[in-house]
Design an enzyme around this catalytic site. Structure first.
Site, PDB file in Angstrom:
ATOM      1  N   GLU A  70      22.832 -54.156  -7.163  1.00 20.44           N
ATOM      2  CA  GLU A  70      21.539 -54.324  -6.395  1.00 20.44           C
ATOM      3  C   GLU A  70      22.087 -54.569  -5.649  1.00 20.44           C
ATOM      4  OE1 GLU A  70      21.813 -54.940 -10.405  1.00 20.44           O
ATOM      5  OE2 GLU A  70      20.754 -53.671 -11.345  1.00 20.44           O
ATOM      6  N   PHE A 117      11.848 -59.273 -22.934  1.00 17.60           N
ATOM      7  CA  PHE A 117      13.498 -58.260 -21.945  1.00 17.60           C
ATOM      8  C   PHE A 117      13.378 -57.910 -21.211  1.00 17.60           C
ATOM      9  CE2 PHE A 117      16.500 -55.181 -22.245  1.00 17.60           C
ATOM     10  CZ  PHE A 117      17.745 -55.613 -22.472  1.00 17.60           C
ATOM     11  N   GLN A 118      14.576 -57.864 -20.269  1.00 14.36           N
ATOM     12  CA  GLN A 118      14.024 -58.610 -18.554  1.00 14.36           C
ATOM     13  C   GLN A 118      12.963 -58.891 -18.517  1.00 14.36           C
ATOM     14  OE1 GLN A 118      16.205 -54.399 -18.543  1.00 14.36           O
ATOM     15  NE2 GLN A 118      18.288 -55.405 -18.280  1.00 14.36           N
ATOM     16  N   LYS A 173       5.638 -51.903 -15.057  1.00 13.52           N
ATOM     17  CA  LYS A 173       5.788 -50.587 -15.914  1.00 13.52           C
ATOM     18  C   LYS A 173       5.114 -49.925 -16.414  1.00 13.52           C
ATOM     19  CE  LYS A 173       9.004 -47.535 -19.597  1.00 13.52           C
ATOM     20  NZ  LYS A 173       9.693 -47.887 -19.826  1.00 13.52           N
ATOM     21  N   MET A 190      37.968 -69.252   7.390  1.00  9.64           N
ATOM     22  CA  MET A 190      37.493 -70.479   7.578  1.00  9.64           C
ATOM     23  C   MET A 190      37.204 -71.608   7.148  1.00  9.64           C
ATOM     24  SD  MET A 190      35.874 -70.576  10.299  1.00  9.64           S
ATOM     25  CE  MET A 190      35.175 -69.577  11.298  1.00  9.64           C
TER      26      MET A 190
END
Lengths: 164, 576
Positions: free
Chosen positions: B50, B112-113, B162, B479
């Site tokens: 993602e 969940f999630q 959802k 760096m």
């Protein structure tokens, strides 16, 4: 020079709007002394009053950052205008002759009243400017069992108003 | 028309004119993905992570000027997207990120999630929404695009539970023509009185500098900036985010300013009597020590965001509004003045600047056996004739690209300037390729950064988005190593990357072409060969000088006139 500012905000009355304001203060390390919020006569709007302390540049930046929040409709810095401020406190004290006398004196000036008298305890309602409340509370510090304060609210005086 | 919530999400994108959605499916967005399956107008790009989706959408947005669109699932889908959202936020990139959320009845139950996506993203978005009713989806989408693209642009998150995308629940759909938000009215044109004050200062200036930033690119005002600069004949410096708005090869350009800016740009800022800041925000990498920033200058500041004005540097003439109309206004006022602003008008100032240019601060040691990273960038410029879109990751290679590849056009230089996100370059390059399929796209990176979003090589094969990866591989987090050399007496704490993969083989494993370049004389031919393969992604692993540093450098907390110069330079540390 650092000084106290009372900033009054019209906020969309939506879930999460308050957390955007409080989150802004913590994320940018701005000082917040008190914050109070409730819906207005228009239920889609909340009025939020916050007290902050900072120098002119910091407070200017606070106002800009607040204005940048999408949920902020409008704001006003009450400290910049002729305004009125009030704070309400409830305190629980043991009922003593000295305390009763103190409250009676203040009641005469409409600054305090006994709201509850149960057994040997009193709940006293105090209303006034924050500084006055601070002073009074420190003068009765030893006798107070519990105190709760609403935080400052205020309005600008005269014609000037914060409306949509 | 009656549509389900999932269909409304996609139909809204269609009505917004969205071409591509960069995303990754998961439980809470399955209804939305089913709606994607049933149409062809909005194309979905399946990334491998993602974070890659957000950076790809970001690269698409930066290179095209159109908002980037992302679709991810709840929980880890949303948290993985956060780095990319914050990256876009810091650089004011328009982006709409749709995140799935657990169904309304289980919100707050640690389902969940489930994560509080609105809470997690709140500090790094322009605004975010949790949609609570299927009837609100269309209007919320409209608001999201409006907010993301207007005023000071930025990412907007739309979190959709959802259950409101249920295919069995249909509601009437109409996409709003416009939305009016009483709490959001971005300023467009500047205050004319302020512009007049600015013109007065411009007339009086003896040592002016135009300091322009990313806001000029975001505000599509490059043409107006060029006109203004050419009308005034003032020296022009640009921030890392602003490169390309004014041509990098124009004689009036004195280089980038700030921590790794040119000697002449930083000295000009320090000695200037008038700074004209246009769409720039006085970032700490630009200002150095605040107390000694431009001590002799009056400052004009043009910015669309009132909160940028006098945030860290107090300015004399703020002008709030969109850059383009303000510059047009200034040009009109200058024209009616009837004065000539030729180079001779500030001849002494230009002579001074030319003397500073004589220091040749970007000169580097060419007489070496090793491949110098600067040399690779110079050759990249030659081979692509300065016309490529160049994305970068974060570190030394990013600074080398900014210093040695002069950009003549806006939106060609794409990097994470504000957040400094390693892993940005490769997915961003892929996003650029979706917006500009025919263009040459190079991703300048290092062996550290590239490994942070390497998985997108797979996406690039699937969607045939050929990019040339220029890996400046010095075996160090360069760096970090440079700072450790300068300020920690060369105690190289965890900045050496042991056990590096064979990048050539790795590229081949992903179905691309891999090259390893170890000799200086092979650099240019290899680049030519790679860019001649138009339809292939080529991963070019350049084994470069392991100890090269980026110069000049203003160390943290130092002023503009206190720069560390390259050891090869006849000037060591220059403190004017």
């Amino acid at each position: 020079m650092s000084r106290q500012h009372i900033i009054s905000v019209l906020l969309e009355n939506e879930a999460g709007a308050l957390s955007r304001v409080s989150g802004l203060f913590s994320a940018r390390a701005y000082n917040i002394e008190s914050l109070t919020v409730a819906p207005t006569q228009d239920p889609t709007l909340s009025r939020l009053t916050l007290v902050t302390v900072g120098n002119d540049e910091t407070v200017e930046q606070i106002k800009k950052q607040l204005n940048k929040l999408i949920d902020v409709v409008k704001l006003i810095d009450l400290s910049e205008s002729f305004s009125l401020e009030r704070e309400l406190a409830l305190l629980k004290v043991k009922k003593t002759d000295v305390m009763v006398q103190k409250i009676e004196n203040l009641s005469a000036e409409s600054l305090a009243r006994v709201t509850d008298d149960t057994d040997d305890y009193l709940i006293i309602e105090l209303t006034g400017e924050k500084v006055w409340l601070d002073d009074f509370l420190s003068s009765v510090e030893d006798e107070v069992l519990e105190v709760v304060r609403t935080g400052v609210i205020g309005l600008s005086r005269g014609e000037r108003s914060l409306t949509v | 028309m009656e549509l389900s919530g999932g269909e409304i999400v996609i139909q809204s994108l269609k009505d917004e004119g969205v071409e591509y959605v960069f995303g990754y499916p998961g439980g809470c967005v399955l209804h939305i993905y089913d709606a994607i399956f049933k149409q062809d107008d909005v194309k979905h790009v399946l990334v491998r992570h993602e974070q890659g989706a957000t950076h790809a959408a970001d690269g698409y947005a930066r290179s095209s000027g159109k908002p980037g669109v992302v679709l991810v699932t709840s929980g880890p889908g949303a948290t993985n997207a956060v780095t990319g959202i914050a990256t876009a936020y810091m650089d004011s990139i328009p982006m709409v990120v749709i995140t799935g959320q657990v169904p309304r009845p289980v919100i707050g139950t640690d389902a969940f999630q489930e994560v509080d996506t609105v809470g997690i993203t709140r500090p790094c978005v322009k605004h975010n929404f949790l949609v609570k009713d299927v009837a609100d989806i269309a209007e919320t989408m409209k608001k999201a695009f409006y907010l993301a693209t207007s005023g000071r642009p930025g990412p907007v998150v739309v979190d959709i539970p959802k259950d409101i995308t249920d295919p069995n629940v249909k509601v009437p759909y109409q996409y709003p023509e416009e939305v009016i938000m009483r709490s959001y009215k971005p300023t467009v044109s500047g205050n004319i009185g302020q512009t007049r004050k600015a013109i007065k200062l411009i007339k009086e200036a003896k040592r002016p500098v135009i300091y322009s930033g990313g806001g000029v690119i975001l505000g599509e005002a490059s043409d107006e900036l060029r006109q203004l600069c050419h009308t005034l004949n003032f020296p022009v410096t640009q921030t890392l985010m602003g490169l390309g708005a004014f041509p990098g090869t124009d004689p009036q350009f004195i280089g980038m300013l700030g921590m790794h800016g040119t000697y002449e740009a930083n000295m000009s800022m320090h000695d200037s009597d008038l700074i004209i800041a246009i769409g720039a925000r006085f970032d700490d990498r630009v200002t150095g020590k605040i107390a000694e920033f431009c001590p002799h200058a009056k400052i004009i500041h043009i910015d669309v965001d009132p909160a940028s004005i006098s945030k860290t540097i107090t300015v004399d003439v703020p002008i709030v509004g969109q850059v383009k109309p303000i510059l047009l206004d200034m040009l009109a006022q200058l024209k009616s003045l009837g004065e000539t602003f030729d180079r001779a008008r500030i001849g002494a100032w230009w002579n001074q600047i030319d003397e500073w240019r004589g220091v040749d601060c970007l000169a580097y040691e060419k007489n070496t056996d090793t491949i110098k990273p600067q040399f690779v960038i110079e050759q990249l410029y030659n081979v692509t004739k300065g016309e490529a879109f160049v994305t970068s990751d974060v570190g030394q290679h990013q600074m080398f690209a900014a210093q040695y590849y002069p950009f003549d056009k806006p939106r060609r230089w794409i990097n994470s300037g504000g957040l400094g996100t390693m892993g940005f370059g490769l997915p961003a390059a892929m996003g650029v390729k979706f917006a500009h399929p025919e263009a040459d796209v190079a991703c300048v990176t290092g062996e550290g950064s590239i490994q942070m979003c390497l998985q997108e090589l797979s996406t690039m094969l699937q969607y045939d988005t050929p990019v040339k990866v220029i890996n400046l591989n010095n075996g160090y987090l360069g760096m970090v190593r440079q700072w450790q050399e300068f300020t920690y007496k060369s105690r190289y704490s965890h900045s050496y990357l042991e056990a590096l993969p064979d990048f050539k083989k790795l590229a081949e494993a992903y179905g691309h072409i891999g090259m390893q370049i170890t000799k200086k004389e092979d650099v240019e031919p290899a680049l030519r060969e790679a860019f001649s393969m138009k339809d292939r992604t080529v991963f070019m692993d350049f084994l470069t000088d392991t100890k090269e540093n980026v110069y000049p450098m203003i160390e943290a907390g130092k002023a503009h006139n206190d720069m560390v110069m390259a050891p090869s330079s006849k000037y060591k540390r220059i403190l004017a």
